[in-house]
Scaffold this motif. Structure first.
Motif, mmCIF file in Angstrom:
data_model
loop_
_atom_site.group_PDB
_atom_site.id
_atom_site.type_symbol
_atom_site.label_atom_id
_atom_site.label_comp_id
_atom_site.label_asym_id
_atom_site.label_seq_id
_atom_site.Cartn_x
_atom_site.Cartn_y
_atom_site.Cartn_z
ATOM 1 N N VAL A 16 0.875 -1.213 -0.042
ATOM 2 C CA VAL A 16 0.142 -0.043 -0.038
ATOM 3 C C VAL A 16 0.812 1.364 0.304
ATOM 4 C CG1 VAL A 16 -1.787 -1.135 1.244
ATOM 5 C CG2 VAL A 16 -0.384 0.113 2.474
ATOM 6 N N ASP A 73 -5.285 -0.720 0.403
ATOM 7 C CA ASP A 73 -5.721 -0.624 1.714
ATOM 8 C C ASP A 73 -6.992 -0.695 2.039
ATOM 9 O OD1 ASP A 73 -5.636 2.216 0.412
ATOM 10 O OD2 ASP A 73 -6.443 2.703 2.462
ATOM 11 N N ILE A 85 1.553 -6.208 5.718
ATOM 12 C CA ILE A 85 1.205 -5.120 4.677
ATOM 13 C C ILE A 85 2.725 -4.392 4.524
ATOM 14 C CG2 ILE A 85 0.554 -2.544 4.650
ATOM 15 C CD1 ILE A 85 -1.864 -3.732 6.541
ATOM 16 N N HIS A 87 4.104 -0.989 3.469
ATOM 17 C CA HIS A 87 3.673 0.343 3.406
ATOM 18 C C HIS A 87 4.949 1.147 2.744
ATOM 19 C CE1 HIS A 87 1.888 4.185 5.736
ATOM 20 N NE2 HIS A 87 1.638 4.108 4.163
ATOM 21 N N ASP A 108 -1.937 6.733 4.053
ATOM 22 C CA ASP A 108 -1.106 6.678 5.183
ATOM 23 C C ASP A 108 -1.825 6.573 6.535
ATOM 24 O OD1 ASP A 108 1.133 6.771 3.621
ATOM 25 O OD2 ASP A 108 1.707 8.740 3.998
ATOM 26 N N THR A 111 -3.546 3.342 6.808
ATOM 27 C CA THR A 111 -2.729 2.388 6.879
ATOM 28 C C THR A 111 -2.100 2.010 8.231
ATOM 29 O OG1 THR A 111 -2.008 2.083 4.538
ATOM 30 C CG2 THR A 111 -0.503 1.213 6.133
ATOM 31 N N THR A 120 3.095 -4.810 9.830
ATOM 32 C CA THR A 120 3.431 -3.847 8.829
ATOM 33 C C THR A 120 4.966 -3.275 8.636
ATOM 34 O OG1 THR A 120 0.834 -3.212 9.150
ATOM 35 C CG2 THR A 120 2.589 -1.577 7.892
#
Length: 127
Positions: A16, A73, A85, A87, A108, A111, A120
């Motif tokens: 994401v 996301d 995840i 990021h 953001d 997430t 993450t």
């Protein structure tokens, strides 16, 4: 932990981040599982909600996968189960437009919420 370690450890991964933040850097390195990208689904025809729903449905039929894109996301928030995840938090060699910067801030924020329940990793920490 490095990117290859995350990909070995976790079967279902969401990549994401906002526009031009490096999501393709990750997906280009994946060859061991299907990759579903939100850009594969026409947002103009489906809208944001429909695009993320289509992404969720496409990936849900696979035991292992990567989902990526600006709608990834949202697919996770809609119930797509992922094990981790990645990021992407930094713009890659690009000065963003106001719209891109706004979209990145929204992604953001969402997430950070997803990260409360899912392992993450930031892309910059994995490279």
């Amino acid at each position: 932990m490095k990117l290859e370690d995350v990909l070995k450890k976790y079967k279902r991964v969401a990549v994401v981040g906002g526009p031009v933040t490096g999501k393709s850097i990750v997906t280009e390195q994946v060859s061991d599982r299907p990759t579903f990208h939100s850009d594969d689904f026409n947002r103009d025809a489906l809208g944001w909600s429909g695009q993320s729903e289509a992404l969720k449905e496409a990936a849900a039929s696979s035991e292992t996968f990567i989902v990526a894109g600006c709608a990834a996301d949202r697919a996770v928030r809609k119930g797509l189960e992922v094990d981790a995840i990645i990021h992407c938090t930094e713009f890659q060699n690009h000065l963003p437009t106001d719209g891109q910067a706004t979209l990145k801030r929204q992604i953001d924020k969402r997430t950070r919420e997803l990260a409360k329940n899912t392992p993450t990793f930031t892309l910059k920490d994995l490279l």
